[in-house]
Design a protein around this motif. Structure first.
Motif, PDB file in Angstrom:
ATOM      1  N   GLY A 285       0.821  -1.203   0.000  1.00 46.47           N
ATOM      2  CA  GLY A 285       0.000   0.000   0.000  1.00 46.47           C
ATOM      3  C   GLY A 285       0.851   1.247   0.000  1.00 46.47           C
ATOM      4  N   ASP A 286       0.306   2.319   0.539  1.00 41.31           N
ATOM      5  CA  ASP A 286       1.005   3.592   0.617  1.00 41.31           C
ATOM      6  C   ASP A 286       1.544   3.795   2.027  1.00 41.31           C
ATOM      7  N   GLY A 287       2.717   4.414   2.115  1.00 41.31           N
ATOM      8  CA  GLY A 287       3.355   4.651   3.396  1.00 41.31           C
ATOM      9  C   GLY A 287       2.823   5.885   4.094  1.00 41.31           C
ATOM     10  N   ASP A 288       3.547   6.317   5.120  1.00 43.88           N
ATOM     11  CA  ASP A 288       3.132   7.469   5.924  1.00 43.88           C
ATOM     12  C   ASP A 288       3.147   8.752   5.099  1.00 43.88           C
ATOM     13  N   LEU A 289       2.278   9.665   5.476  1.00 45.34           N
ATOM     14  CA  LEU A 289       2.153  10.947   4.776  1.00 45.34           C
ATOM     15  C   LEU A 289       3.376  11.824   5.044  1.00 45.34           C
ATOM     16  N   ILE A 290       3.937  12.393   3.976  1.00 48.38           N
ATOM     17  CA  ILE A 290       5.052  13.329   4.089  1.00 48.38           C
ATOM     18  C   ILE A 290       4.547  14.766   4.012  1.00 48.38           C
ATOM     19  N   ALA A 291       3.728  15.029   3.010  1.00 42.74           N
ATOM     20  CA  ALA A 291       3.202  16.393   2.829  1.00 42.74           C
ATOM     21  C   ALA A 291       1.979  16.350   1.930  1.00 42.74           C
ATOM     22  N   THR A 292       1.122  17.341   2.092  1.00 37.96           N
ATOM     23  CA  THR A 292      -0.016  17.547   1.196  1.00 37.96           C
ATOM     24  C   THR A 292       0.301  18.717   0.297  1.00 37.96           C
ATOM     25  N   LEU A 293       0.284  18.501  -1.006  1.00 40.58           N
ATOM     26  CA  LEU A 293       0.621  19.542  -1.967  1.00 40.58           C
ATOM     27  C   LEU A 293      -0.659  20.178  -2.489  1.00 40.58           C
ATOM     28  N   PRO A 294      -0.778  21.476  -2.406  1.00 37.95           N
ATOM     29  CA  PRO A 294      -2.039  22.129  -2.814  1.00 37.95           C
ATOM     30  C   PRO A 294      -2.298  22.049  -4.308  1.00 37.95           C
ATOM     31  N   GLN A 295      -1.235  21.836  -5.105  1.00 41.24           N
ATOM     32  CA  GLN A 295      -1.405  21.820  -6.547  1.00 41.24           C
ATOM     33  C   GLN A 295      -2.039  20.515  -7.024  1.00 41.24           C
ATOM     34  N   THR A 296      -2.752  20.609  -8.132  1.00 47.28           N
ATOM     35  CA  THR A 296      -3.241  19.424  -8.807  1.00 47.28           C
ATOM     36  C   THR A 296      -2.176  18.973  -9.797  1.00 47.28           C
ATOM     37  N   ASN A 297      -1.841  17.696  -9.766  1.00 53.18           N
ATOM     38  CA  ASN A 297      -0.784  17.161 -10.620  1.00 53.18           C
ATOM     39  C   ASN A 297       0.507  17.970 -10.496  1.00 53.18           C
ATOM     40  N   PRO A 298       1.076  18.025  -9.304  1.00 55.80           N
ATOM     41  CA  PRO A 298       2.304  18.799  -9.093  1.00 55.80           C
ATOM     42  C   PRO A 298       3.469  18.242  -9.914  1.00 55.80           C
ATOM     43  N   GLY A 299       4.413  19.129 -10.244  1.00 56.52           N
ATOM     44  CA  GLY A 299       5.567  18.732 -11.029  1.00 56.52           C
ATOM     45  C   GLY A 299       6.778  18.455 -10.166  1.00 56.52           C
ATOM     46  N   VAL A 300       7.925  18.325 -10.824  1.00 54.11           N
ATOM     47  CA  VAL A 300       9.155  17.955 -10.137  1.00 54.11           C
ATOM     48  C   VAL A 300       9.548  18.980  -9.094  1.00 54.11           C
ATOM     49  N   GLU A 301       9.447  20.266  -9.416  1.00 56.37           N
ATOM     50  CA  GLU A 301       9.903  21.291  -8.475  1.00 56.37           C
ATOM     51  C   GLU A 301       9.031  21.354  -7.230  1.00 56.37           C
ATOM     52  N   GLU A 302       7.732  21.184  -7.385  1.00 54.97           N
ATOM     53  CA  GLU A 302       6.858  21.161  -6.214  1.00 54.97           C
ATOM     54  C   GLU A 302       7.181  19.961  -5.317  1.00 54.97           C
ATOM     55  N   VAL A 303       7.438  18.840  -5.943  1.00 49.30           N
ATOM     56  CA  VAL A 303       7.803  17.646  -5.172  1.00 49.30           C
ATOM     57  C   VAL A 303       9.159  17.855  -4.500  1.00 49.30           C
ATOM     58  N   ARG A 304      10.115  18.443  -5.229  1.00 55.22           N
ATOM     59  CA  ARG A 304      11.429  18.690  -4.659  1.00 55.22           C
ATOM     60  C   ARG A 304      11.328  19.584  -3.425  1.00 55.22           C
ATOM     61  N   SER A 305      10.513  20.611  -3.528  1.00 56.14           N
ATOM     62  CA  SER A 305      10.352  21.537  -2.403  1.00 56.14           C
ATOM     63  C   SER A 305       9.814  20.823  -1.166  1.00 56.14           C
ATOM     64  N   ALA A 306       8.822  19.946  -1.371  1.00 57.42           N
ATOM     65  CA  ALA A 306       8.249  19.215  -0.238  1.00 57.42           C
ATOM     66  C   ALA A 306       9.262  18.251   0.374  1.00 57.42           C
ATOM     67  N   LEU A 307      10.072  17.620  -0.463  1.00 57.20           N
ATOM     68  CA  LEU A 307      11.073  16.687   0.039  1.00 57.20           C
ATOM     69  C   LEU A 307      12.208  17.422   0.743  1.00 57.20           C
ATOM     70  N   LEU A 308      12.564  18.604   0.246  1.00 56.85           N
ATOM     71  CA  LEU A 308      13.616  19.394   0.882  1.00 56.85           C
ATOM     72  C   LEU A 308      13.239  19.774   2.310  1.00 56.85           C
ATOM     73  N   LYS A 309      11.981  20.115   2.521  1.00 53.85           N
ATOM     74  CA  LYS A 309      11.525  20.507   3.862  1.00 53.85           C
ATOM     75  C   LYS A 309      11.667  19.365   4.862  1.00 53.85           C
ATOM     76  N   GLN A 310      11.609  18.122   4.373  1.00 50.29           N
ATOM     77  CA  GLN A 310      11.726  16.960   5.252  1.00 50.29           C
ATOM     78  C   GLN A 310      13.128  16.342   5.188  1.00 50.29           C
TER      79      GLN A 310
END
Length: 522
Positions: A285-310
């Motif tokens: 299944g899916d693992g623990d929640l890392i972040a909720t992204l407000p964008q629909t179909n976020p791209g690489v940079e939005e994902v990178r930003s969320a991963l950088l914060k963690q």
């Protein structure tokens, strides 16, 4: 005129003869077992998965099976070690690796046998799979089958009076169940059935013989090992404890100690292999929640930003977003070695989660559109229940002696003994619990155990069900029509066994026959 001692000797001789014949049949099959292509003794992806782990542990000192998956056989375009029963996740070295999807405890124990064999003959399994593989297979399966046969026969012998019934039941134990075909391949069903037989024998032995704590420790080890090989058998492990609480309370501490030893070994080997206490098949299944992204179909940079914060990625990290086996989920791959899941919610934000679907990897068989035959899953639970009982994978249709089992589980022939009535009630309850468990599984899991000669997931009940039919068989043995009926039921059961002696990883003969008649789709 035959006296009592002569009769006892003759029964013991029949037992010995039947066991020797069964072990000899299995030994002959193991001595000649070979894959369809002729380069290994591995008969399917199921046992290849365990063989890969065994070889990797002894030859490479790791549970990672990557090198074996690409090994070539006699034909260069063939990979004789390849298997679909595998998972992929990040290893201790930070890289993605493939592992067997099977719980590692049993292959770890078998690896110990292979280590001894390799040191004795001076050969690696990977270099001489036919020769070394057959030796290891014989050393692990024949003694295990012997334990199953001996303990089940001895347990039944203690509760039956009729010599005819004793001999008939011994023949049923040796040749009447679908366990025999599974002795020519590595699998978890044979050791689970043998372990269940050990617990059964210790319990029945305690009814008329003083049984010390050593015996109950053995029973606990066997009950725990049954559950370690067949997770739903945990229900019977608990019921055994309940039985002891009711009728053998002083035995409970030793029994529980044995169960805990196996539980510790199960979780320890799983942690060493996967850095997780959950076995591989629970990572889907899916693992623990890392972040909720407000964008629909976020791209690489939005994902990178969320991963950088963690602190899960760096500014220079290579991030790729690709498809996964779940339509609403994308795979996020960081630097080619760390995975995350990007789940697009319906008409809403996206969620970035840790990756916990170990069955989702490139070329995975376990995706919609790739699975074939029974692996697709049966949509109707009612149809599934019908086929797993009386249909083409039927418990009763393939092994007709089990038709006596529901009668035996009523305990009518055990009314003289409270301990036996409670045991039969526990077996009946465990049977219902496990059957319902499999019927209620998700559609992808309603596949009858895949391509195998029977509904293999309940094979571990064999010693318990054989014990349950002892009462009806003894009653029928006193009637000529009853003996004829039992002969017919056993003959039909042995027929299914004999048809399946080529190997356990083939569709049941009923399934193949119905397909030939056009009653079911391929």
């Amino acid at each position: 005129m035959t006296n009592h001692n002569d009769r006892g000797f003759s029964v013991a001789t029949v037992y010995t003869l039947l066991i020797v014949i069964a072990l000899s049949v299995v030994s002959g099959r193991i001595a000649t077992v070979i894959s369809r292509e002729g380069d290994t003794p591995f008969l399917s992806a199921n046992d290849r998965s365990r063989w890969c782990t065994i070889a990797a542990l002894v030859e490479n000192g790791t549970y990672q099976i990557d090198p074996f998956l690409e090994r070539r056989g006699i034909k260069q375009n063939r990979r004789p070690w390849a298997t679909i029963d595998l998972v992929r996740h990040q290893g201790r070295d930070g890289q993605l690796h493939y592992y067997s999807s099977k719980p590692p405890l049993l292959p770890t124990l078998y690896a110990g046998v292979y280590w001894c064999v390799s040191r004795t003959v001076g050969m690696w399994l990977s270099d001489y799979p036919i020769y070394v593989g057959r030796i290891v297979l014989w050393l692990v399966n024949v003694p295990t089958l012997f334990v199953f046969l001996l303990c089940t026969i001895l347990a039944i012998d203690r509760i039956t009076q009729s010599v005819w019934a004793k001999c008939f039941l011994a023949a049923s134990v040796c040749f009447g169940t679908m366990l025999l075909p599974f002795t020519i391949a590595l699998n978890n069903h044979l050791p689970a059935a043998a372990s269940a037989a050990v617990v059964l024998y210790v319990y029945v032995r305690s009814l008329d013989t003083t049984t010390g704590h050593g015996w109950w420790l053995l029973a606990g080890l066997a009950a725990g090992f049954t559950a370690a090989n067949e997770l739903p058998a945990l229900s019977m492990t608990v019921f055994w404890a309940g039985l002891l609480l009711l009728v053998r309370r002083p035995a409970l501490p030793a029994y529980c100690a044995g169960v805990l030893v196996v539980a510790a070994a199960f979780f320890a080997t799983n942690w060493i292999a996967h850095q997780s206490l959950r076995p591989p098949y629970m990572h889907r299944g899916d693992g623990d929640l890392i972040a909720t992204l407000p964008q629909t179909n976020p791209g690489v940079e939005e994902v990178r930003s969320a991963l950088l914060k963690q602190a899960l990625a760096a500014e220079q990290s290579d991030i790729q977003i690709g498809p996964s086996r779940v339509p609403q989920r994308s795979r996020v791959l960081v630097d080619g070695k760390r995975q995350f899941g990007l789940i697009q919610l319906d008409d809403g934000p996206a969620q970035l989660r840790h990756w916990d679907d170990w069955y989702d990897y490139p070329s995975s068989y376990w995706v919609d559109g790739k699975r074939r035959g029974v692996d697709i899953g049966q949509p109707s639970r009612l149809v599934y229940a019908a086929h797993m009982t009386f249909g083409h994978y039927g418990i009763f249709s393939l092994t007709p002696i089990w038709l006596l089992m529901p009668i035996g589980l009523l305990g009518l022939r055990a009314s003289r003994s409270t301990e036996l009535r409670l045991l039969l009630a526990a077996i009946a309850l465990a049977t219902v619990v496990c059957a319902v468990f499999y019927v209620l599984r998700p559609e992808i899991d309603r596949n009858y155990g895949g391509v195998s000669v029977c509904f293999r997931w309940m094979l571990w009940f064999a010693p318990l069900w054989l014990f349950a039919i002892a009462g009806p068989v003894e009653w029928l043995s006193g009637r000529s029509w009853g003996r004829c009926l039992t002969f017919v039921l056993l003959a039909a059961s042995v027929t299914s066994v004999s048809i399946s002696l080529d190997g356990p990883w083939q569709s049941p003969w009923l399934y193949r026959f119905w397909h030939y008649l056009g009653w079911i789709a391929p």
